[in-house]
Enzyme design. Structure first.
Site, short mmCIF file in Angstrom:
data_model
loop_
_atom_site.label_atom_id
_atom_site.label_comp_id
_atom_site.label_asym_id
_atom_site.label_seq_id
_atom_site.Cartn_x
_atom_site.Cartn_y
_atom_site.Cartn_z
N ARG A 183 -1.78 -6.33 -8.15
CA ARG A 183 -0.64 -7.21 -7.85
C ARG A 183 -0.47 -8.29 -8.90
NH1 ARG A 183 -2.87 -8.28 -1.96
NH2 ARG A 183 -4.65 -8.36 -3.33
N SER A 198 -2.74 -7.63 3.36
CA SER A 198 -2.94 -7.43 4.80
C SER A 198 -3.23 -8.76 5.48
CB SER A 198 -4.12 -6.47 5.05
OG SER A 198 -3.84 -5.21 4.51
N HIS A 212 0.84 -1.21 0.00
CA HIS A 212 0.00 0.00 0.00
C HIS A 212 0.87 1.26 0.00
CE1 HIS A 212 -2.97 -2.70 2.38
NE2 HIS A 212 -3.48 -2.57 1.16
N LYS A 265 -17.94 -6.25 8.45
CA LYS A 265 -16.70 -7.01 8.63
C LYS A 265 -15.92 -6.48 9.84
CE LYS A 265 -12.95 -8.34 5.59
NZ LYS A 265 -12.34 -7.99 4.31
#
Ligand code: PNS
Length: 159
Positions: free
Chosen positions: A90, A128, A17, A41
């Site tokens: 990515r 993450s 990030h 969440k």
């Protein structure tokens, strides 16, 4: 003024990030990092903590602002007069989900463009979730997250 939004969950921010934020801050006059408040969440870090961690590692980037947001990303973009949503890609596996979101956002507001930046090769495997998993089992997260927040992650995971 060219303003872009870089949205995400950032639970927590990783080197991947930070790489996108650093490179994005050189392209745009202002880069807003938007941390999504996701009521569905439960994360590791509270939203305010995520914002604080990002602020800590971006304090040297003077055109970066870190905020939290609820609701639609396009509404946040409008609020900040941002024409661009910046995203990091990515791998091919990111593409389908990102493509879907980009199309939905453009359907919601055709004035807003999604721009994808490729992550640097060194960070292409990073997420993450994987950082949390490595930290949970005592692995080395030194090269995965900024040094200033490493201890915060380890402390939180072991709580
Ligand atoms: O880091 P993440 O979890 O992949 O980020 C996802 C995020 C925050 C970019 C995405 O969930 C989002 O934009 N949420 C806001 C809701 C929204 O605008 N939805 C419409 C587009 S699908």
């Amino acid at each position: 003024m060219r303003v872009a939004i870089y949205p995400g969950s950032f639970d927590p921010i990783t080197n991947g990030h930070l790489d996108i934020i650093t490179r994005g801050s050189k392209i745009f006059d202002k880069l807003i990092v938007g941390v999504l408040v996701n009521v569905d969440k439960v994360g590791l870090f509270e939203i305010e903590e995520r914002v604080e961690l990002i602020k800590r590692v971006t304090s040297h980037l003077h055109n970066v602002e870190v905020i939290s947001f609820k609701g639609l990303l396009v509404d946040l973009a409008k609020e900040y007069d941002a024409r661009v949503i910046l995203k990091g890609l990515r791998a091919v596996s990111d593409f389908e989900y990102e493509f879907q979101m980009a199309l939905m956002n453009s359907q919601l507001d055709s004035n807003i463009e999604t721009l994808f930046m490729t992550t640097s090769a060194a960070n292409s495997f990073l997420s993450s979730s994987s950082v949390k998993q490595v930290a949970k089992f005592g692995g080395d997260i030194n090269n995965l997250v900024p040094a200033e927040i490493k201890e915060d992650i380890i402390r939180k995971i072991n709580k």
